[in-house]
Design a protein around this motif. Sequence first.
Motif, PDB file in Angstrom:
ATOM      1  N   UNK A  57      -2.825  -6.321 -42.262  1.00 59.94           N
ATOM      2  CA  UNK A  57      -4.221  -6.316 -42.506  1.00 59.94           C
ATOM      3  C   UNK A  57      -5.062  -7.151 -41.460  1.00 59.94           C
ATOM      4  N   UNK A  58      -4.405  -7.387 -40.263  1.00 54.72           N
ATOM      5  CA  UNK A  58      -5.176  -8.066 -39.248  1.00 54.72           C
ATOM      6  C   UNK A  58      -4.931  -9.525 -39.495  1.00 54.72           C
ATOM      7  N   UNK A  59      -4.256  -9.953 -40.214  1.00 49.04           N
ATOM      8  CA  UNK A  59      -3.839 -11.471 -40.395  1.00 49.04           C
ATOM      9  C   UNK A  59      -3.129 -11.733 -39.204  1.00 49.04           C
ATOM     10  N   UNK A  60      -3.371 -13.172 -38.670  1.00 49.62           N
ATOM     11  CA  UNK A  60      -2.663 -13.679 -37.629  1.00 49.62           C
ATOM     12  C   UNK A  60      -1.767 -15.077 -38.352  1.00 49.62           C
ATOM     13  N   UNK A  61      -0.587 -15.048 -37.768  1.00 54.51           N
ATOM     14  CA  UNK A  61       0.111 -16.229 -38.204  1.00 54.51           C
ATOM     15  C   UNK A  61       0.952 -17.025 -37.158  1.00 54.51           C
ATOM     16  N   UNK A  62       0.511 -18.305 -37.103  1.00 51.36           N
ATOM     17  CA  UNK A  62       1.163 -19.068 -36.181  1.00 51.36           C
ATOM     18  C   UNK A  62       2.211 -20.109 -36.749  1.00 51.36           C
TER      19      UNK A  62
END
Length: 258
Positions: A57-62
Amino acid sequence: MLVSGKVVVITGASQGIGRACAQEFAKYGATGLVLHYLGDPRSEEDVQSLKKELETDGRKVATVPGDISDPSTSQKIVAVARETFGRIDVLVSNAGICPFAEFLTMPLETYHKTRAVNLDGSFYVTQAVANLMKEQNPQGGSIIAIASISALVGGALQTHYTPTKAGVLSLMQSCAIALGKYNIRANSVLPGTIATDINKAHLSDPQIHNSNVSRTVLGRLGAPDDIAGPVVFLASDLAKYVTGASLLVDGGAFVNLQ
């Protein structure tokens, strides 16, 4: 969506409470997550599976590996958050260890390592993140440290551990005062006995397991998601006037004296 659009940093995120917190923040609308983990092969595998799970859903994870007891790890966490998202809205200082040990025969290295990870690590990451949050004033931010019921009570095999968690509780109280002028809130969550990998071996003894269960009034040990919900609450605007507080999440163990 309690934390819609927020960028959240979680230390010790590969397993247990940290992992559950990451999942809960994603569930309630966080759009950016910075997941810290130790960096050994197991935590690497765990955090990459979590990253894959949450990047929807467009979430970004670093992700950021490193020993939290090394101050440079906290600097790396902030650098990655700044480069990837430009800000940090929430810090969950969760990384910790609890190697059960007898007091009279405890190697000093066990004491030093427990203090370095639990207390020093919390200080390092809180200070580093707070400096970025200060730049975001008046937006500020929310800092939540995972302390423990052990901040309030003792344990025969935890003489090295309980002081670190009392220190984390005190750290959040003082940070609430020091950082309030920048609109940064600081609170702590005090879990009771939560079934995670950190105490799996200890709780494998049926007598110890049953004793911990019997001390609760809800008749069960806690699960990581029992802690994640209160953490998200403290990060959200529902708790916008809550700072310097400690939230005991223990199934009623602390009050169950009689």
